[in-house]
Design a protein around this motif. Sequence first.
Motif: not given
Lengths: 285, 277
Positions: A221, A225, A250-251, B73-76, B78-79, B81, B215-216, B219
């Motif tokens: 993770i 980042f 994607i990321y 597209p969905f990109n979580f 990261a920072a 999270m 995550f959800f 989203y």
Amino acid sequence: MKNMIGLELKKALSNKWFIAALCIGCGLSLASAVGDIFLFERWSAVIWNNVDTRFFPPASFSIYHYWIVLDISQPTTSLFYLLLPLLATIPYSWSYLSERKSGYALHLLAQSGRVPYLGSKLIAAFASGAIVIAAPLVLNMAVLLCFVPSCYQPDIYGGLQAVYQGSLWSGLYYTNPGLYCLAFFLLDCSFAGLWAAAVLALSSFVKNRIALLIAPFLFLILLSFLDEHLLIFLIPQDLTPFGYLRSMAIYSGYFTSGYTIIVEYAIIVAFTFLGALLALRRDDL
Amino acid sequence: MSLARIVLFDLRYGLARVWRIYLAVFASMLLLALSYYVNARVSQMDASSLSLGDYTVSVFTGMKKYIFNPNDPFNFPAAWMLVYLLASYLTLNYPYRDLQGVGKQVMAQAGSRLAWWVSKCVWVIVTVMVFYGLSFLALLLFCQVSGGALSLSVSSAAPVLLGFERGALKPEPWSLMSFVALLPLATSALCLLQLVLSLVLKPLFGYVCSISLLFFSSYFQNPLLFGNYLMAARSSVFVSDGVPYADGIIISIIVIVTSMVIGAVCFGRMDIVEKEQ
């Protein structure tokens, strides 16, 4: 050694952690498949009523659009790939640490020796990690094939497919999509297996089971980042498995190069061997 | 053994056990602040004008509301999270390890399982408070070193640079304290829910549930997914279509109380003697 491998594989593939990780992976993959089937049914009504098939070529809505590796529409797909590194390690990466703590490792070492013991543990961890990811990918494909055709026509106008010219193996996708799917299947399974083995090798340095399984995930993770916000200026590529195990950038918004994946795999393998070497030299088993 | 003594023991011993994770939190906050500083410089902003309020918003930004688009597209986030996965990890292991170890003796001495459970809940809440204290200390330190202002005002450029929904941005000034006040409450709710799940399912699967919830929450912008209240980019303090922070307070309190009650009931009936190592 063969007996040792057989024993370790049996332990790895029949323990409740393996079953639990498999259930989570298959659950997510099934949810993605069901969501995509509903999406396909909805789009089918639009496609067959649409006269001008130049913009909605019916064959674009095939298994090569909805399979989990290519899917971008379902949240459970993204969650599956987010959890992938953790799911791969849950089945057996903790076993060496656990057996060392309980003293069972000494018993096995006395019978078989260090190299066969550790070697078979790494093989079993690799196998369990790979299977825990392979099964959901296969399940997703199998369920989708019951509803979605596997006919193929590339969407050259874009917007409906996620595979762009710069994507990894895009040439293969537009010439032989079956082989493309196989390539990504092998990529995902091999990463999961290697990652599980690397985390097992990490037990040489870590004494806490929870830390052993979660810290590497948190490291990924952190890498995600760093890739998105800082490293992107130096290396404009998708550096984390959250991105390159799927079919599109994607990321980070940048495409992955195959060389990057090879370098990362080499680093993981080198780390695994280093951890195994340190474990072999330990006196305090 | 009284409840107060058990709580004091947990606070002293439990907080000390997670010092490495606190170190990781501190370092992560510095890294997040550095990332914002670098991005501000790259965007040709005067990075030394960034305030403590700007850095705070940058760390807890999350992401704007996601609307599905095949070209995006969905990109979580990261920072974001990373911040909350560290907070969840802080409170993950100690209660379960205590239960396998000295916790049984503590319960025997106290003559009450409930005392042990309440003590752990208090420990979780205090750990979350220390987490935020340490985080703000790190941001304060970075702000001081980078020459930024030590004020809690958020500059007009910050939300734009951080990717907030421009069309939905409320007019300045933004009440950062209203957003920040909700953070420890919502995080405590997350960690207490994780505590209950850890006892029932095992800590690792409790953590998987926390990851899934975060995550959800990223989203879907839904008031019931209380991870939304941890994102500045979705807070009604900053954006007009954001999740109302008053709802966040109510939902967080409900989750906290429910988790404590359900946890007490489940723990009261649990077989604690044969918990595996």
